[in-house]
Design a protein around this motif. Structure first.
Motif, PDB file in Angstrom:
ATOM      1  N   GLN A  93       0.828  -1.196   0.000  1.00 15.96           N
ATOM      2  CA  GLN A  93       0.000   0.000   0.000  1.00 15.96           C
ATOM      3  C   GLN A  93       0.869   1.255   0.000  1.00 15.96           C
ATOM      4  N   VAL A  99      -0.247   0.196  -4.355  1.00 17.24           N
ATOM      5  CA  VAL A  99      -1.709   0.303  -4.447  1.00 17.24           C
ATOM      6  C   VAL A  99      -2.174   1.458  -3.566  1.00 17.24           C
ATOM      7  N   GLY A 116      -7.602   2.069  -4.954  1.00 17.10           N
ATOM      8  CA  GLY A 116      -7.478   0.794  -5.659  1.00 17.10           C
ATOM      9  C   GLY A 116      -6.610   0.849  -6.900  1.00 17.10           C
ATOM     10  N   ARG A 154      -3.339   0.882  -9.172  1.00 19.89           N
ATOM     11  CA  ARG A 154      -2.026   0.286  -8.978  1.00 19.89           C
ATOM     12  C   ARG A 154      -1.017   0.955  -9.883  1.00 19.89           C
ATOM     13  N   VAL A 173     -13.630  -1.661  -4.777  1.00 15.40           N
ATOM     14  CA  VAL A 173     -12.391  -1.830  -5.531  1.00 15.40           C
ATOM     15  C   VAL A 173     -11.227  -1.807  -4.554  1.00 15.40           C
ATOM     16  N   VAL A 174     -10.540  -2.929  -4.453  1.00 16.98           N
ATOM     17  CA  VAL A 174      -9.397  -3.044  -3.558  1.00 16.98           C
ATOM     18  C   VAL A 174      -8.091  -2.839  -4.318  1.00 16.98           C
ATOM     19  N   ASP A 175      -7.992  -3.441  -5.498  1.00 13.68           N
ATOM     20  CA  ASP A 175      -6.741  -3.418  -6.256  1.00 13.68           C
ATOM     21  C   ASP A 175      -7.073  -3.750  -7.702  1.00 13.68           C
ATOM     22  N   THR A 176      -6.799  -2.826  -8.616  1.00 11.16           N
ATOM     23  CA  THR A 176      -7.141  -3.052 -10.024  1.00 11.16           C
ATOM     24  C   THR A 176      -6.092  -3.870 -10.775  1.00 11.16           C
ATOM     25  N   ILE A 207     -10.621  -7.369  -8.964  1.00  9.51           N
ATOM     26  CA  ILE A 207     -10.439  -6.063  -8.331  1.00  9.51           C
ATOM     27  C   ILE A 207     -10.990  -6.022  -6.902  1.00  9.51           C
ATOM     28  N   TYR A 225      -6.472  -8.095  -3.283  1.00 10.63           N
ATOM     29  CA  TYR A 225      -5.109  -7.838  -3.731  1.00 10.63           C
ATOM     30  C   TYR A 225      -4.624  -8.982  -4.631  1.00 10.63           C
TER      31      TYR A 225
END
Length: 333
Positions: free
Chosen positions: A21, A122, A126, A128, A273-276, A312, A315
């Motif tokens: 992060q 990230v 969300g 990256r 959306v956590v991580d694209t 997404i 992670y």
């Protein structure tokens, strides 16, 4: 001609992703372009950036490798060709992709450089921002190609990222020749605007001479390919020689063109959306798996959107949910 035994065989960078992060200020201070990918050209620079990362999570990645992992998770058959070094990260990559159900037979490379790694920052929204040291992956030679695997794949899938180094570029040209002689489909992803900036002439020539049967791009990549700000003009330039053109548009879903007909799909709803990272890779997995199985393009786009929404939500760029069950539930078949 022998019937294909793989739905998709991919050639791409064999990379281990390291995710951490970061806030927007870190991205700015480090001189990164938020949401994009930049190359790191020396092991020393890669080590220096790694030292600045907060607590990280190691997950095998690589664009095309993520895609075939998704194909396997959907119940398809897949193979991968990519170069790792004979080191710890190389062992991690080989274990992970085989554990995902993908055949991987490329021999590890002795000596330096090390296995490729991508340091991904990230941000809270969300997005990256990727910093990639290609390492051993940029030394994939034509002699490492598994020609029988390529001939056995219904679709050969190539990533634009790997077009940058000379040796794997030559390998991919040879792979295209093998696939064409075997009457297989060739799919290609433009990968990133920076790839187009460096190799746009090659990519445009491949489009115009009919080398590519299925082209994946996001909106910015397709516009960059044709040096225009008009997406519709870019689509119009692409479609005459490419069988299927798929353009992803993030939260606006995706557009596809096939035989002059336009298809559209909305983005699938997600809890957050956590991580694209890997969204485009898994969208491609859903589409390629569906097309290999004979599904119509509109259904293939829906399957791609379902896969992208799953990725997404957590992670990393490898599926965590049961994609087969998820697709069955959402598509009701």
């Amino acid at each position: 001609m022998t019937a294909p035994t793989y739905d998709v065989v991919a050639i791409g960078n064999a990379i281990v992703d390291i995710l951490a992060q970061a806030d927007d200020q870190f991205i700015t201070d480090a001189g990164m372009n938020k949401g994009s990918m930049q190359l790191i050209f020396s092991a020393e620079d890669a080590d220096a950036l790694y030292a600045k990362m907060g607590p990280g999570k190691e997950i095998s990645g690589g664009s095309a490798a993520n895609t075939v992992a998704g194909v396997a998770a959907l119940g398809g058959t897949a193979g991968f060709i990519g170069q790792v070094a004979d080191d710890q990260l190389g062992q991690v990559f080989a274990h992970d992709i085989k554990a995902a159900g993908v055949d991987f037979t490329t021999a590890a490379r002795d000596g330096e450089p090390s296995t490729a790694r991508c340091m991904i920052f990230v941000t809270p929204d969300g997005q990256r921002t990727m910093n990639t040291f290609l390492g051993a992956s940029q030394y994939l030679p034509s002699t490492a190609l598994d020609a029988d695997m390529i001939r056995a794949g219904k679709i050969l899938y190539l990533e634009g990222y790997l077009w940058d180094p000379e040796e794997p570029r030559a390998a991919m040209v040879e792979a295209i020749r093998i696939a064409r002689e075997a009457n297989r489909w060739v799919a290609f992803t433009l990968s990133d605007v920076f790839c187009i900036d460096r190799h746009g002439d090659d990519f445009r020539r491949m489009v115009e001479d009919g080398t590519i049967d299925i082209l994946f791009a996001n909106e910015n990549e397709l516009k960059a390919l044709w040096k225009t700000d008009d997406l519709e003009a870019a689509i119009e330039k692409t479609t005459p020689q490419v069988g299927v053109v798929v353009v992803t548009r993030g939260e606006q879903g995706a557009i596809a063109m096939y035989q002059g007909r336009r298809y559209q799909v909305a983005a699938q709803p997600t809890s957050g959306v956590v991580d694209t990272t890997g969204a485009g890779d898994l969208f491609a997995a859903g589409v390629l798996h569906a097309l290999a199985k004979g599904m119509a393009l509109d259904g293939a786009l829906v399957q791609g959107a379902i896969c992208a929404a799953e990725i997404i939500s957590h992670y990393g760029a490898r599926p965590e949910a049961d994609l087969k069950a998820l697709v069955a539930e959402k598509m009701q078949y």
